[in-house]
Write a protein that holds these residues in place. Sequence first.
Motif, PDB file in Angstrom:
ATOM      1  N   ASN A  68      54.106  22.938  39.157  1.00 38.75           N
ATOM      2  CA  ASN A  68      53.617  24.230  38.664  1.00 38.75           C
ATOM      3  C   ASN A  68      53.319  24.159  37.168  1.00 38.75           C
ATOM      4  N   SER A  86      53.804  32.404  37.371  1.00 37.51           N
ATOM      5  CA  SER A  86      53.873  33.014  38.692  1.00 37.51           C
ATOM      6  C   SER A  86      53.028  34.273  38.733  1.00 37.51           C
ATOM      7  N   THR A  87      52.895  34.811  39.936  1.00 37.18           N
ATOM      8  CA  THR A  87      52.100  36.015  40.129  1.00 37.18           C
ATOM      9  C   THR A  87      52.789  36.910  41.139  1.00 37.18           C
ATOM     10  N   ARG A 141      52.275  29.867  41.008  1.00 39.77           N
ATOM     11  CA  ARG A 141      50.849  29.667  41.287  1.00 39.77           C
ATOM     12  C   ARG A 141      50.593  28.310  41.952  1.00 39.77           C
ATOM     13  N   ASP A 171      44.739  28.694  43.096  1.00 36.48           N
ATOM     14  CA  ASP A 171      46.192  28.831  43.200  1.00 36.48           C
ATOM     15  C   ASP A 171      46.612  28.819  44.670  1.00 36.48           C
ATOM     16  N   SER A 178      50.365  31.763  46.652  1.00 33.64           N
ATOM     17  CA  SER A 178      49.964  32.663  45.572  1.00 33.64           C
ATOM     18  C   SER A 178      48.592  33.270  45.810  1.00 33.64           C
ATOM     19  N   THR A 226      43.168  31.783  39.037  1.00 34.47           N
ATOM     20  CA  THR A 226      43.535  32.246  37.703  1.00 34.47           C
ATOM     21  C   THR A 226      42.580  31.641  36.692  1.00 34.47           C
ATOM     22  N   ASN A 246      43.537  37.411  36.401  1.00 30.32           N
ATOM     23  CA  ASN A 246      44.252  37.172  37.653  1.00 30.32           C
ATOM     24  C   ASN A 246      43.778  38.227  38.659  1.00 30.32           C
TER      25      ASN A 246
END
Length: 778
Positions: A238, A258-259, A285, A302, A310, A314, A325
């Motif tokens: 990541n 992260s999302t 992601r 992603d 995810s 992005t 995003n």
Amino acid sequence: MFKKSALAIAVSISVASLSGCPNRTGHFNRIATYPVCQQIDNSCDTDTETAAEIVAASADGNTLIYSDSPSQQVGFVDITDPTSPIGLGVTELGGEPTSVAVKGDFALAGVNTSADFVNTSGQLKVINIATRTVVASINLSGQPDSVAVSPDGLYAAVAIENERDEDLGDGDIGITPQLPAGTLDIIDLSGDLTALTDNEVSSVDLTGIAAIAPSDPEPEFVDINNDNIAVVTLQENNHIALVNLETGTIVNHFSADSTDLDAIDTSEAKPRLIELTGTLTARLREPDGVAWINNRYFATADEGDMNGGSRGYTIFDTDGNVVHNPGNELEHLSVSLGHYPEKRSENKGNEPENVKTGQYGDNTYLFVNSERSSLVFVYDVNDPTAPVYKQTLPAAAGPEGALTIPSRNLLVVASEEDNRGDKLRSALNIYQYGKKPANYPTLKSVNVNGTPIPWGAMSGLSVDHHNENILYAVEDSFYGSNRIFTIDTSKTPASLTAATRIMDSNDVFASMATSGNEEDADTFDDVDLNAMISPDKSVNIDPEGIAQRLDGKGFWVASEGAGTVFNTTAAGNFESKARPIEKPNLIFKTDNNGVIEQVITLPAEINAMQRRFGFEGVTEYDGKLYVAFQRAWLKDASTLESNPRIGIYDLNSHSWEFMFYPLQAAASQNGGWVGLSDITSLGQGEFMVIERDNQGGPDAAIKRLYKFSVNGLSNGDTVSKTLVDDLMDDLASTGGLTPEKIEGAAALSNGDVYIINDNDGVDDNSGETQLMKLKGLL
């Protein structure tokens, strides 16, 4: 006899009006699909697995070069005429090619020669494009994944993944790293490529930069900008690294972070439903593909390799800031276009796999390949901080690599899924940028309460008797709590405006399930009809046909049975998938709200002959219902009837009669069978049916519309048929592979006909749905 205008007009879409995109200068449309099995056999009459994964092009854009991992080769395709690609042959590499790029007259292929996950090795092979011969080969520091060539041609960068065994630690690299560590190899291309040696290779150490498994970096993908800065994704870590190729140093690195996702489907529980009510928080992601937009911004696909995915893309700047995003946008687009893979809801959803950018005229576009939805999402990224959705392109199953050829206004996407038994063939999808409006999607659902109406697996089609701009369709048993769809064809694309659930609100079906039908008791003793009714009183049937009632007060829905009566060894001689009866064939009468008012069953003596190929369509004419059986049923445990039945149910006398329909013999190079799909009344005792084989892509041979008359015929007679249209040319006009299941047809009063295909709920299927209007057939 009939006007065979072959003018198959796919209901097209003006994406600019759909999305509000200010850029109306052009759109991308698919113009050809090249199944790479044609490199083996010109008609693809082969079971051999082959694949196109990553694709590159010669400097003039006339020759495509693609990596074919299963066959350990690279393939070459002539697209001088992009509407008619021609295979040029393949080059054997003696190892698994993972990627390919081009420098001048040469293709550079990364080849995995590793013995296992620990003893890793690889080579970069230099191939003369004109002669398709390997002219040089050098050793790399390990197992290669992605290969990129700098815009100035001075460098190649190779992501040396040294992939770990994902069975270790349940695939969680944070728990169990596995050495050797991956690196980035830089190759000096300034000299004669035919004399390239190992001395031109240098490696960049990527250990210690990621918070996740710092000792075991796994570079996944690489792209190079005009400043010779390589952006490298470390998916399992990541993490993202920026490497100066001139100095071989890391100039920046940062977590992909992260999302959060809301209003998405996160459940695969049965009965299958696409329910956009789930939430995923703090999902890494874990980017896969990456592409520079300009020297300041880049985009990542992603994929999200673990924990639900995810599911988006992005855009970062080189400082590591997230500047855009899209959240759940790709999920919602997939749902609205009927391409959402419900069986992947607990994994990665649409699963973005790769990204590519290209400048066409004054406009820069970002292309995002969705591996599981088999879509290419197109965004205007003239302002990388504020992308604007432009359109979505269909692709053969499993799009992986993408290639932009702006000099020829072309886009090429490589789809890697190849399984002849599943009717999937790996292919190169070719699109052209031009002034024509986008011709896909042909059907798109509207939003209700902020989310799109989910749909897929379309089976059956009926026109509204009072407004021929309105069509009705049903979904088959891939989904539970089955629904009737309302489609407005006056819009472009056609708009799916409502989904009406079929409900047993008044316990009509339940009372039949409880008391049983005396006539059918012997045949269906072991069938639990209650299992077809959900606690909320929706039903889990297999809708294959629909017709609006002539009184305008609702619908007739034909539900196909499941199972074969004689589940014996003898039956297996002709029924390879014989299984006990699970559902009978039924006709449901509903009101306009989908509430069941009546359930009609076949006579006991016919039920006693049931084979799994049952009701496929229903239509109403002159006080009677007509249903098409897909294939011939049984005489006894070892004998089939000669032809499938056309069932005729008298609504006044509640009695059945049957005629027989003479099917064409199978004509596919792959064998298979031919059966009936939909049936629709043309009036005056005439009916139209779909005849199709169970083959898709290059193996498809029979997709046809026929008509027949019942005038002057009696119970037990065989009808005579007349060809209305051979659909093969109409389907080829989309530029894609021929779909297997043409499941719905509806005739308009002016002689036009709508057809639609079933995309199997995007299960072993690209998800492509073509709602086509065929003009002047009747």
